[in-house]
Design a protein around this motif. Structure first.
Motif, PDB file in Angstrom:
ATOM      1  N   LEU A  30       0.854  -1.176   0.000  1.00 36.70           N
ATOM      2  CA  LEU A  30       0.000   0.000   0.000  1.00 36.70           C
ATOM      3  C   LEU A  30       0.896   1.233   0.000  1.00 36.70           C
ATOM      4  N   LEU A  31       0.570   2.188  -0.855  1.00 39.17           N
ATOM      5  CA  LEU A  31       1.300   3.449  -0.905  1.00 39.17           C
ATOM      6  C   LEU A  31       0.416   4.519  -0.281  1.00 39.17           C
ATOM      7  N   ILE A  32       0.889   5.112   0.813  1.00 36.44           N
ATOM      8  CA  ILE A  32       0.098   6.091   1.546  1.00 36.44           C
ATOM      9  C   ILE A  32       0.577   7.485   1.151  1.00 36.44           C
ATOM     10  N   HIS A  33      -0.329   8.275   0.563  1.00 35.39           N
ATOM     11  CA  HIS A  33       0.019   9.603   0.060  1.00 35.39           C
ATOM     12  C   HIS A  33      -0.435  10.664   1.062  1.00 35.39           C
ATOM     13  N   SER A  34       0.505  11.454   1.551  1.00 34.47           N
ATOM     14  CA  SER A  34       0.177  12.491   2.515  1.00 34.47           C
ATOM     15  C   SER A  34      -0.182  13.792   1.800  1.00 34.47           C
TER      16      SER A  34
ATOM     17  N   TYR B  38      -2.962   0.841  -4.124  1.00 34.04           N
ATOM     18  CA  TYR B  38      -2.506  -0.551  -4.069  1.00 34.04           C
ATOM     19  C   TYR B  38      -1.528  -0.771  -5.214  1.00 34.04           C
ATOM     20  N   SER B  39      -0.345  -1.287  -4.892  1.00 37.19           N
ATOM     21  CA  SER B  39       0.701  -1.459  -5.906  1.00 37.19           C
ATOM     22  C   SER B  39       1.276  -2.862  -5.851  1.00 37.19           C
ATOM     23  N   GLU B  40       1.422  -3.489  -7.012  1.00 35.22           N
ATOM     24  CA  GLU B  40       2.068  -4.796  -7.109  1.00 35.22           C
ATOM     25  C   GLU B  40       3.499  -4.612  -7.586  1.00 35.22           C
TER      26      GLU B  40
END
Length: 236
Positions: free
Chosen positions: A22-26, A110-112
């Motif tokens: 998971l990539l969390i963007h602030s 969501y990143s693979e």
């Protein structure tokens, strides 16, 4: 009708070293990542969650991501503000590479892909995003002699053959059934994306949309009246 595309997403099922995340963007523009290395990842405002998002717009236990039948699914846990995937509220949905998830005031992708760890910023498996490598390791690429094909066995294009040489090949036709075959280091996988009047079938049995299955040599797919055979020299 067959069409190749290298841009469509694939679903969880890559090599052991290429871990989905998971990539969390602030709001400041920074991005951090959380590797999905457990069967269940909980998301919410409370610290007990694997991914803690400390904001009042996020429920204490807001959502979770689980592994099921070789896929990753996101499930809303009856949160106050709901869980959105690509702008649509969902209760339970299979995740596809590059899906955009909204949880409260947070945007999570969501990143693979695999991110090389650098330094910790809190939880043990959360780190700043620096560089991304493809989930398909070039060292594990399928050789030309080992490449699988799709053979059309009925209809006007009976006898036609398409080599599955790209990361993703789409099968079906616009306005009808549509699916995607992903080439991964662990084999070939079929994802039913859309079905209309009749369900997409695998060896005579209907498939659920957005639930991926692994293909083996001799498998038969039926999409919008077309019959396709998966042929691979080394699978059985």
């Amino acid at each position: 009708m067959l069409a190749d595309s290298g841009d469509l997403p694939s679903v969880f099922g890559g090599s052991r070293l290429a871990m989905p995340q998971l990539l969390i963007h602030s709001e400041s523009g920074d991005t951090s990542s959380l590797s999905i290395n457990d069967d269940t990842i909980t998301i919410g405002r409370r610290r007990s969650n694997a991914l803690c998002l400390p904001h009042l717009s996020v429920s204490g236990h807001h959502a979770r991501i689980i592994q099921e039948n070789g896929c990753l699914l996101i499930e809303d846990l009856q949160s106050t503000n709901g869980t959105l995937v690509n702008g649509e509220k969902v209760k339970r949905q299979v995740l596809v590479h590059l899906d955009d998830i909204t949880i409260g005031s947070y945007r999570v992708s969501y990143s693979e892909t695999y991110t090389k760890p650098t330094r910790s910023i809190g939880a043990e498996n959360v780190m700043p995003l620096t560089s991304i490598m493809p989930i398909i390791d070039p060292a594990l690429a399928v050789k030309a002699d080992d490449m699988a094909i799709i053979r059309v066995t009925s209809g006007n294009k009976a006898g036609s053959v398409v080599a599955l040489e790209k990361p993703v090949t789409t099968v079906g036709k616009a306005g009808g059934g549509l699916g995607a075959i992903s080439k991964k280091s662990t084999g070939y996988y079929f994802l039913p994306m859309v079905d209309f009047d009749t369900p997409i079938k695998h060896n005579g049995k209907g498939l659920m949309p957005q639930v991926e299955i692994k293909l083996v040599g001799g498998d038969l797919l039926e999409i919008s009246g077309e019959h396709l055979e998966f042929v691979h020299p080394y699978s059985s």
